[in-house]
Design a protein around this motif. Structure first.
Motif, short mmCIF file in Angstrom:
data_model
loop_
_atom_site.label_atom_id
_atom_site.label_comp_id
_atom_site.label_asym_id
_atom_site.label_seq_id
_atom_site.Cartn_x
_atom_site.Cartn_y
_atom_site.Cartn_z
N LYS A 76 0.83 -1.21 0.00
CA LYS A 76 0.00 0.00 0.00
C LYS A 76 0.86 1.26 0.00
O LYS A 76 0.56 2.23 -0.69
CB LYS A 76 -0.94 0.00 1.20
N ARG A 77 1.97 1.23 0.76
CA ARG A 77 2.89 2.38 0.75
C ARG A 77 3.45 2.61 -0.63
O ARG A 77 3.53 3.76 -1.09
CB ARG A 77 4.04 2.14 1.74
N ASP A 78 3.83 1.54 -1.32
CA ASP A 78 4.37 1.68 -2.67
C ASP A 78 3.32 2.24 -3.63
O ASP A 78 3.63 3.08 -4.48
CB ASP A 78 4.90 0.35 -3.19
N ALA A 79 2.07 1.79 -3.51
CA ALA A 79 1.00 2.30 -4.37
C ALA A 79 0.77 3.79 -4.12
O ALA A 79 0.61 4.56 -5.07
CB ALA A 79 -0.28 1.51 -4.13
N VAL A 80 0.79 4.19 -2.86
CA VAL A 80 0.64 5.60 -2.52
C VAL A 80 1.80 6.40 -3.10
O VAL A 80 1.61 7.47 -3.68
CB VAL A 80 0.54 5.80 -0.99
N ALA A 81 3.01 5.88 -2.97
CA ALA A 81 4.19 6.58 -3.49
C ALA A 81 4.12 6.74 -5.01
O ALA A 81 4.48 7.80 -5.54
CB ALA A 81 5.46 5.84 -3.09
N GLN A 82 3.65 5.72 -5.71
CA GLN A 82 3.53 5.80 -7.18
C GLN A 82 2.52 6.89 -7.57
O GLN A 82 2.77 7.68 -8.48
CB GLN A 82 3.10 4.46 -7.75
N GLU A 83 1.39 6.93 -6.88
CA GLU A 83 0.37 7.95 -7.16
C GLU A 83 0.91 9.34 -6.83
O GLU A 83 0.72 10.29 -7.59
CB GLU A 83 -0.89 7.65 -6.34
N PHE A 84 1.61 9.45 -5.72
CA PHE A 84 2.21 10.72 -5.31
C PHE A 84 3.22 11.19 -6.34
O PHE A 84 3.27 12.37 -6.69
CB PHE A 84 2.87 10.52 -3.95
N ARG A 85 4.02 10.29 -6.86
CA ARG A 85 5.03 10.63 -7.86
C ARG A 85 4.37 11.20 -9.12
O ARG A 85 4.87 12.14 -9.72
CB ARG A 85 5.86 9.40 -8.20
N LYS A 86 3.23 10.63 -9.51
CA LYS A 86 2.54 11.07 -10.72
C LYS A 86 1.91 12.45 -10.56
O LYS A 86 1.90 13.24 -11.50
CB LYS A 86 1.42 10.09 -11.08
N HIS A 87 1.34 12.72 -9.38
CA HIS A 87 0.51 13.91 -9.22
C HIS A 87 0.98 14.87 -8.13
O HIS A 87 0.25 15.80 -7.79
CB HIS A 87 -0.93 13.49 -8.95
N GLY A 88 2.16 14.66 -7.59
CA GLY A 88 2.63 15.50 -6.48
C GLY A 88 3.12 16.87 -6.87
O GLY A 88 3.20 17.77 -6.04
N GLY A 89 3.49 17.04 -8.14
CA GLY A 89 3.90 18.35 -8.64
C GLY A 89 5.14 18.93 -7.96
O GLY A 89 6.04 18.22 -7.54
N VAL A 90 5.14 20.25 -7.85
CA VAL A 90 6.28 20.99 -7.30
C VAL A 90 6.53 20.61 -5.84
O VAL A 90 7.68 20.49 -5.41
CB VAL A 90 6.05 22.51 -7.43
N ALA A 91 5.46 20.40 -5.09
CA ALA A 91 5.63 20.05 -3.68
C ALA A 91 6.37 18.72 -3.54
O ALA A 91 7.26 18.58 -2.70
CB ALA A 91 4.27 19.99 -2.97
#
Length: 149
Positions: A76-91
């Protein structure tokens, strides 16, 4: 005096967790992970102007995770990290930069890379000459940047 924002305890916990995901400890190279307490202390002490963006990135991670990252299983942590990488932007980019800069100025990490434990200036670091012809395509494009007045 400007009031400097700080990270909440949850932010700090998630920062430690995501830092360990970005750079885990290595027994092979005998280096700590980015979640090491000394590296974490350096991050918190030097956040400065990046605090707002790092907090925003950690808030985004918390929304995606729905719980503190440390409480999620690895998948689940890896899935969250992948989504974050795609849509996290400048932050997200700011968060990763903060983790990397603090990690790579740790004496243990520098020593493992064979670098002298000293400031880069005034002596500087000598770099070997490279293949300058690699810049030819960039030079051939011409001046695409605006000129300074």
């Amino acid at each position: 005096m400007i009031d400097q924002p700080t990270l909440t305890p949850r932010h700090r916990q998630d920062l430690r967790t995501i830092a360990a995901m970005i750079i885990p400890a290595s027994e092979e190279y005998r280096v700590p992970g980015a979640d090491d307490s000394a590296i974490q202390a350096d991050m918190l002490a030097t956040l400065g102007r990046d605090t707002k963006l790092v907090a925003a990135a950690l808030d985004h991670l918390a929304r995606l995770a729905g719980a503190p990252l440390a409480e999620l299983d690895a998948a689940k942590r890896d899935a969250v990290a992948q989504e974050f990488r795609k849509h996290g932007g400048v932050a997200a980019a700011t968060l990763v930069r903060v983790v990397l800069q603090c990690y790579y100025r740790d004496d243990r990490v520098l020593g493992s890379l064979g670098l002298e434990l000293r400031a880069p200036f005034p002596k500087g670091h000598v770099l070997p000459d490279g293949d300058w012809s690699l810049l030819d395509p960039v030079k051939a494009r011409g001046g695409s940047l605006r000129r300074a007045p």
